[in-house]
Design a protein around this motif. Sequence first.
Motif, PDB file in Angstrom:
ATOM      1  N   ALA A 153       0.825  -1.207   0.000  1.00 24.60           N
ATOM      2  CA  ALA A 153       0.000   0.000   0.000  1.00 24.60           C
ATOM      3  C   ALA A 153       0.859   1.256   0.000  1.00 24.60           C
ATOM      4  O   ALA A 153       1.980   1.275   0.529  1.00 24.60           O
ATOM      5  CB  ALA A 153      -0.925   0.004   1.209  1.00 24.60           C
ATOM      6  N   PRO A 165       1.275   5.268   1.337  1.00 22.63           N
ATOM      7  CA  PRO A 165       1.032   5.811   2.689  1.00 22.63           C
ATOM      8  C   PRO A 165      -0.447   6.096   2.962  1.00 22.63           C
ATOM      9  O   PRO A 165      -1.204   6.463   2.051  1.00 22.63           O
ATOM     10  CB  PRO A 165       1.861   7.086   2.703  1.00 22.63           C
ATOM     11  N   ASP A 166      -0.840   5.928   4.219  1.00 22.66           N
ATOM     12  CA  ASP A 166      -2.242   6.114   4.603  1.00 22.66           C
ATOM     13  C   ASP A 166      -2.756   7.494   4.228  1.00 22.66           C
ATOM     14  O   ASP A 166      -3.917   7.629   3.793  1.00 22.66           O
ATOM     15  CB  ASP A 166      -2.405   5.891   6.111  1.00 22.66           C
ATOM     16  N   GLU A 167      -1.949   8.513   4.398  1.00 18.68           N
ATOM     17  CA  GLU A 167      -2.399   9.868   4.088  1.00 18.68           C
ATOM     18  C   GLU A 167      -2.712  10.003   2.598  1.00 18.68           C
ATOM     19  O   GLU A 167      -3.682  10.651   2.204  1.00 18.68           O
ATOM     20  CB  GLU A 167      -1.348  10.898   4.494  1.00 18.68           C
ATOM     21  N   ILE A 220      -3.721   7.590   0.680  1.00 19.95           N
ATOM     22  CA  ILE A 220      -4.980   6.865   0.470  1.00 19.95           C
ATOM     23  C   ILE A 220      -6.165   7.746   0.841  1.00 19.95           C
ATOM     24  O   ILE A 220      -7.173   7.788   0.126  1.00 19.95           O
ATOM     25  CB  ILE A 220      -4.989   5.557   1.279  1.00 19.95           C
ATOM     26  N   ARG A 221      -6.044   8.468   1.953  1.00 19.94           N
ATOM     27  CA  ARG A 221      -7.135   9.356   2.367  1.00 19.94           C
ATOM     28  C   ARG A 221      -7.360  10.471   1.347  1.00 19.94           C
ATOM     29  O   ARG A 221      -8.511  10.847   1.058  1.00 19.94           O
ATOM     30  CB  ARG A 221      -6.837   9.943   3.745  1.00 19.94           C
ATOM     31  N   GLU A 272      -9.254   9.013  -1.556  1.00 21.50           N
ATOM     32  CA  GLU A 272     -10.676   8.837  -1.224  1.00 21.50           C
ATOM     33  C   GLU A 272     -11.410  10.169  -1.257  1.00 21.50           C
ATOM     34  O   GLU A 272     -12.581  10.236  -1.662  1.00 21.50           O
ATOM     35  CB  GLU A 272     -10.793   8.172   0.146  1.00 21.50           C
TER      36      GLU A 272
END
Length: 394
Positions: free
Chosen positions: A266, A268-270, A272-273, A276
């Motif tokens: 994946a 980085p989470d940021e 991904i946000r 979205e």
Amino acid sequence: MKVPSSELNARMTRFRDRMDRDSPDWEAAAITGKINLYYFTGTIQDGLLTIPRNRDAVFWVRKSYERATAESEFPDIRRMSSYRDAAAVTGKVKKPVYLELDSVSLAQYCRMQKHFEFSGTLPLDAQVAAVRSVKSPYELSIMERAGKIHRHVLEDLVPDLLTEGIDELTLTADLYSVMVREGHQGLMRFGMFNEMLLGQIGFGTSSICPICVDTPGGISGLCPAVPMSGSRERKLKKGDLVVIDIGCGVEGYHTDKTMSYMFGKAIPDEAIRVHERCVAIQNQIASLLKPGEIPSEIYTGVMSSLEPEFKKGFMGYGQNAVKFLGHGIGLWIDETPVIAKGFDEPLEEGMVFAIEPKKGIRDVGLVGIENTFVVTRRGGRCITGTSPGLIPVY
């Protein structure tokens, strides 16, 4: 595959009505651009379409007359060797002639003026664009076929093409082969920069490299002479974001779609946000694609709702941000109207838009999405699939 005569007649009627509305004193128009000729005659030839206000239009063809008559249902196709032949029948035009001033070359203009001796010229680009912007059921049926191919390839088949070590150019070639086998016509047409095979395909930060095209994304390019293809040197590795922004064409008509894939692990989470959030913005814009809505107001409303920090990199990384959120699409990828300031005429049912909210992220690449929507009374109807993108390929 002939364009029906009823379709051609309806297009000519709508063009004449638009000219009467915008330019009540017009006397004559002439069209030479290949795509506009196809729109009005159903064939792409070297020719001239003359449209007198009070007489029937004539399609004068230099080459190939035989192919034009075989392919086209246009009612009056005549052979010509040069503009002299058409001018001998049409006669002199006392008032200015309306031409495609965005595309007619100076040399072509001089040849036309020599034989037709018109007193001046005025543009008809906006009138033709307005007519082309509203798609008929016939046109929508073709675009829906393109959308089905687009969805299937990008959502179902692309993950199997991604292998560690493949370079951007090879992936482009592999994807092109798949697209053509599935029904893509083999090229895409643009109003601004002619033709290309697919679009922008990049790994990681290649997807935010600056390019000469007015688009939120980018591509590293093969070399300075060929800046629109992928790089042979950029190899796919674990952790890369793969961004595929391509068109699909069927019988001249296009859809536009962007999908992204997380290869190996994946991002980085940021990031991904942020992706979205872009998908949510796409859906918000799509809900507003209704008859009567104003493109400039949609743009201003969405942009004003975004916080300053989010706007950094939104619709283009660094200094490369574009000033639109979507664009009309049809026989060209880049048609009008545009979801941007300055486009103040209300939307009409049957218009089609590619909506593409995206954001460039340092050390990651371009996140976001793009799909093609038809304007309906209930809002935009997507014809290229509903996947939110960012597909994991582990």
